[in-house]
Design an enzyme around this catalytic site. Structure first.
Site, PDB file in Angstrom:
ATOM      1  N   THR A  18       2.042   6.325 -10.013  1.00 21.85           N
ATOM      2  CA  THR A  18       2.042   5.333 -10.634  1.00 21.85           C
ATOM      3  C   THR A  18       0.481   4.953 -11.179  1.00 21.85           C
ATOM      4  O   THR A  18      -0.276   4.637 -10.172  1.00 21.85           O
ATOM      5  CB  THR A  18       2.473   3.765 -10.117  1.00 21.85           C
ATOM      6  OG1 THR A  18       3.898   4.417  -9.527  1.00 21.85           O
ATOM      7  CG2 THR A  18       2.370   2.629 -10.743  1.00 21.85           C
ATOM      8  N   LYS A  63       6.959   1.492 -16.183  1.00 21.22           N
ATOM      9  CA  LYS A  63       6.716   1.173 -14.881  1.00 21.22           C
ATOM     10  C   LYS A  63       6.241  -0.071 -14.611  1.00 21.22           C
ATOM     11  O   LYS A  63       6.560  -0.861 -13.821  1.00 21.22           O
ATOM     12  CB  LYS A  63       6.096   2.228 -14.096  1.00 21.22           C
ATOM     13  CG  LYS A  63       5.713   2.065 -12.702  1.00 21.22           C
ATOM     14  CD  LYS A  63       7.034   2.246 -11.750  1.00 21.22           C
ATOM     15  CE  LYS A  63       6.500   2.159 -10.419  1.00 21.22           C
ATOM     16  NZ  LYS A  63       7.449   2.385  -9.489  1.00 21.22           N
ATOM     17  N   LYS A  97      -2.056  -2.355  -6.244  1.00 20.09           N
ATOM     18  CA  LYS A  97      -2.740  -1.622  -6.909  1.00 20.09           C
ATOM     19  C   LYS A  97      -1.733  -1.510  -8.690  1.00 20.09           C
ATOM     20  O   LYS A  97      -2.383  -1.656  -9.434  1.00 20.09           O
ATOM     21  CB  LYS A  97      -2.509  -0.076  -6.462  1.00 20.09           C
ATOM     22  CG  LYS A  97      -3.068   1.017  -7.236  1.00 20.09           C
ATOM     23  CD  LYS A  97      -1.969   1.943  -7.898  1.00 20.09           C
ATOM     24  CE  LYS A  97      -1.370   2.519  -6.878  1.00 20.09           C
ATOM     25  NZ  LYS A  97      -0.323   3.402  -7.732  1.00 20.09           N
TER      26      LYS A  97
HETATM   27  N1  LIG Z   1       6.210   4.953  -1.775  1.00 20.28           N
HETATM   28  C1  LIG Z   1       6.989   4.273  -2.589  1.00 20.28           C
HETATM   29  O1  LIG Z   1       7.909   3.891  -2.274  1.00 20.28           O
HETATM   30  C2  LIG Z   1       6.667   4.714  -4.171  1.00 20.28           C
HETATM   31  C3  LIG Z   1       7.498   4.165  -5.107  1.00 20.28           C
HETATM   32  C4  LIG Z   1       7.591   4.567  -6.451  1.00 20.28           C
HETATM   33  C5  LIG Z   1       6.146   5.010  -6.783  1.00 20.28           C
HETATM   34  N2  LIG Z   1       5.120   5.273  -5.757  1.00 20.28           N
HETATM   35  C6  LIG Z   1       3.798   5.486  -6.382  1.00 20.28           C
HETATM   36  O2  LIG Z   1       3.787   6.966  -6.082  1.00 20.28           O
HETATM   37  C7  LIG Z   1       2.239   7.322  -5.659  1.00 20.28           C
HETATM   38  C8  LIG Z   1       2.256   8.026  -4.651  1.00 20.28           C
HETATM   39  O3  LIG Z   1       2.931   7.307  -3.509  1.00 20.28           O
HETATM   40  P1  LIG Z   1       3.035   7.554  -1.854  1.00 20.28           P
HETATM   41  O4  LIG Z   1       3.692   6.535  -1.351  1.00 20.28           O
HETATM   42  O5  LIG Z   1       3.723   8.971  -1.958  1.00 20.28           O
HETATM   43  O6  LIG Z   1       1.483   7.869  -1.625  1.00 20.28           O
HETATM   44  P2  LIG Z   1       1.073   8.437  -0.131  1.00 20.28           P
HETATM   45  O7  LIG Z   1       2.043   8.767   0.888  1.00 20.28           O
HETATM   46  O8  LIG Z   1      -0.247   7.593   0.296  1.00 20.28           O
HETATM   47  O9  LIG Z   1       0.353   9.785  -0.719  1.00 20.28           O
HETATM   48  C9  LIG Z   1      -0.592  10.017  -1.305  1.00 20.28           C
HETATM   49  C10 LIG Z   1      -0.800  11.415  -1.797  1.00 20.28           C
HETATM   50  O10 LIG Z   1      -2.008  11.623  -2.742  1.00 20.28           O
HETATM   51  C11 LIG Z   1      -2.943  12.446  -2.234  1.00 20.28           C
HETATM   52  N3  LIG Z   1      -4.157  12.081  -2.803  1.00 20.28           N
HETATM   53  C12 LIG Z   1      -4.679  10.848  -2.778  1.00 20.28           C
HETATM   54  N4  LIG Z   1      -6.074  10.906  -3.222  1.00 20.28           N
HETATM   55  C13 LIG Z   1      -6.205  12.163  -3.445  1.00 20.28           C
HETATM   56  C14 LIG Z   1      -7.298  12.838  -4.207  1.00 20.28           C
HETATM   57  N5  LIG Z   1      -8.556  12.265  -4.569  1.00 20.28           N
HETATM   58  N6  LIG Z   1      -7.304  14.149  -4.079  1.00 20.28           N
HETATM   59  C15 LIG Z   1      -6.098  14.860  -4.077  1.00 20.28           C
HETATM   60  N7  LIG Z   1      -5.158  14.279  -3.514  1.00 20.28           N
HETATM   61  C16 LIG Z   1      -5.106  13.158  -3.055  1.00 20.28           C
HETATM   62  C17 LIG Z   1      -2.807  12.289  -0.731  1.00 20.28           C
HETATM   63  O11 LIG Z   1      -3.359  13.490  -0.006  1.00 20.28           O
HETATM   64  P3  LIG Z   1      -3.700  13.389   1.650  1.00 20.28           P
HETATM   65  O12 LIG Z   1      -2.242  13.655   2.091  1.00 20.28           O
HETATM   66  O13 LIG Z   1      -4.817  14.277   1.704  1.00 20.28           O
HETATM   67  O14 LIG Z   1      -4.126  11.923   1.855  1.00 20.28           O
HETATM   68  C18 LIG Z   1      -1.146  11.995  -0.725  1.00 20.28           C
HETATM   69  O15 LIG Z   1      -0.637  13.640  -0.809  1.00 20.28           O
HETATM   70  C19 LIG Z   1       1.409   6.152  -5.826  1.00 20.28           C
HETATM   71  O16 LIG Z   1       1.042   6.098  -7.067  1.00 20.28           O
HETATM   72  C20 LIG Z   1       2.662   5.067  -5.778  1.00 20.28           C
HETATM   73  O17 LIG Z   1       2.323   3.794  -6.189  1.00 20.28           O
HETATM   74  C21 LIG Z   1       5.445   4.976  -4.622  1.00 20.28           C
END
Ligand SMILES: NC(=O)c1ccc[n+]([C@@H]2O[C@H](COP(=O)([O-])OP(=O)(O)OC[C@H]3O[C@@H](n4cnc5c(N)ncnc54)[C@H](OP(=O)(O)O)[C@@H]3O)[C@@H](O)[C@H]2O)c1
Length: 308
Positions: free
Chosen positions: A118, A193, A261
């Site tokens: 997102t 979104k 965010k």
């Molecule tokens: N969780 C939900 O329910 C949900 C629902 C809809 C949409 N989203 C969206 O989907 C996205 C991911 O969410 P999530 O819940 O999966 O987040 P998350 O668990 O915090 O995972 C984030 C991922 O991004 C990687 N990352 C972050 N910064 C980075 C960088 N500078 N370089 C390389 N890799 C990087 C992290 O790597 P590390 O493992 O090394 O930290 C991790 O693999 C977000 O944009 C969120 O808003 C989430």
């Protein structure tokens, strides 16, 4: 494997794909791609998560290709027809796409980068342009459905970009989604979104106020929710978050930090297009209160904590 529930997959020719970003969302999405028969190479900044995923699925029944991992986005993307990605925000997305170790440097002309982060519509258009210069294609494809939707392969994917690139990725993305829809030119997926998050923000505050009111009135809120969810007040949030709000459980789901965010992206975009979002702006401040209460990682239904 325990957190990813395999489901029947539409038969589709096996493709060589990469997945960048193995977080809460990316891990099960990558696993579904492998379970659907695709040849998957993963990259994660914290390499241990990528190694753990490969080990978890080594020898899993039904897998046609073992999941492999690479040390950089560039190496993961080499030889992949489709590169999927789900990282945190605009800067993270630039970090995995651009530069010497970025995915774009490893992709071959005609390759398609599909971003499920997102992020802003602006970064989508910027990377669409950068990809085009290199002979690559870029689809912005944020998702809705949360952690549960990713685990059971039932996400909704909102796409922006060119029709031909969309057509080439749609059947593959259906490995982890129930709907994958093209909504317009580059950036349109991110804008859709934003509509999704605007609709959720006000609704969640209404639900929180209703539950808190009912509790103060001495009602059996489990019973009340069971009744009113059969009527006009019904919503996904009521069905999936009503009871956990009543129970005061917030250590799961979609984190308040992520919602803030997303609302920042929404409010920035509204400054550009002139949309008026009074309720969304207010709820954003309510989420700032929840962060002050220590709720950065609480589910977004924790809005009720301000009221109880
Ligand atoms: N969780 C939900 O329910 C949900 C629902 C809809 C949409 N989203 C969206 O989907 C996205 C991911 O969410 P999530 O819940 O999966 O987040 P998350 O668990 O915090 O995972 C984030 C991922 O991004 C990687 N990352 C972050 N910064 C980075 C960088 N500078 N370089 C390389 N890799 C990087 C992290 O790597 P590390 O493992 O090394 O930290 C991790 O693999 C977000 O944009 C969120 O808003 C989430």
């Amino acid at each position: 494997m325990a957190s990813t529930q395999p489901r029947p997959y539409q038969p589709t020719p096996a493709r060589k794909v990469a997945f960048l970003g193995l977080g809460v969302m990316g891990t099960p999405m990558a696993a579904h791609l492998a379970l659907a028969g695709h040849d998957v190479t993963v990259y994660n900044r914290t390499a241990s998560k990528a190694i753990a995923l490969c080990a978890e699925y080594a020898g899993a029944s039904g897998l046609k290709h073992p999941i492999k991992h690479a040390d950089t986005p560039r190496l993961a993307a080499q030889g992949a027809e489709l590169v999927f990605c789900c990282v945190g925000n605009d800067d993270d997305l630039r970090a995995v796409t651009l530069g010497a170790d970025g995915a774009f440097a490893g992709m071959e002309p005609g390759g398609i980068f599909i971003d499920h982060t997102t992020a802003s519509a602006e970064v989508a258009r910027e990377l669409y342009g950068a990809a085009r210069t290199l002979g690559l294609r870029f689809i912005d494809a944020p998702v809705s459905g949360g952690q549960a939707g990713a685990q059971n392969g039932q996400l909704t994917v909102m796409c922006g970009g060119d029709a031909a690139a969309f057509a080439a990725m749609q059947s593959v993305a259906l490995s982890f989604a129930r709907a994958v829809t093209l909504l317009g030119a580059s950036g349109s997926g991110q804008l859709a979104k934003m509509v999704n998050q605007i609709c959720i923000a006000g609704l969640l505050e209404g639900l929180a106020e209703g539950v808190a009111f009912g509790q103060r009135a001495g009602l059996d809120m489990a019973q009340v929710l069971a009744v009113i969810s059969q009527g006009a007040a019904q919503s996904w949030q009521m069905e999936n978050r009503g009871q956990s709000m009543v129970d005061g459980k917030f250590d799961f789901g979609f984190a308040v930090d992520w919602m803030r965010k997303d609302l920042e992206l929404v409010l920035d975009e509204a400054k550009r297009n002139g949309a008026r979002l009074p309720v969304t702006a207010l709820v954003d401040q309510f989420y700032a209160d929840v962060q002050q209460l220590g709720g950065q990682r609480w589910d977004t239904s924790s809005l009720i904590k301000r009221l109880t």
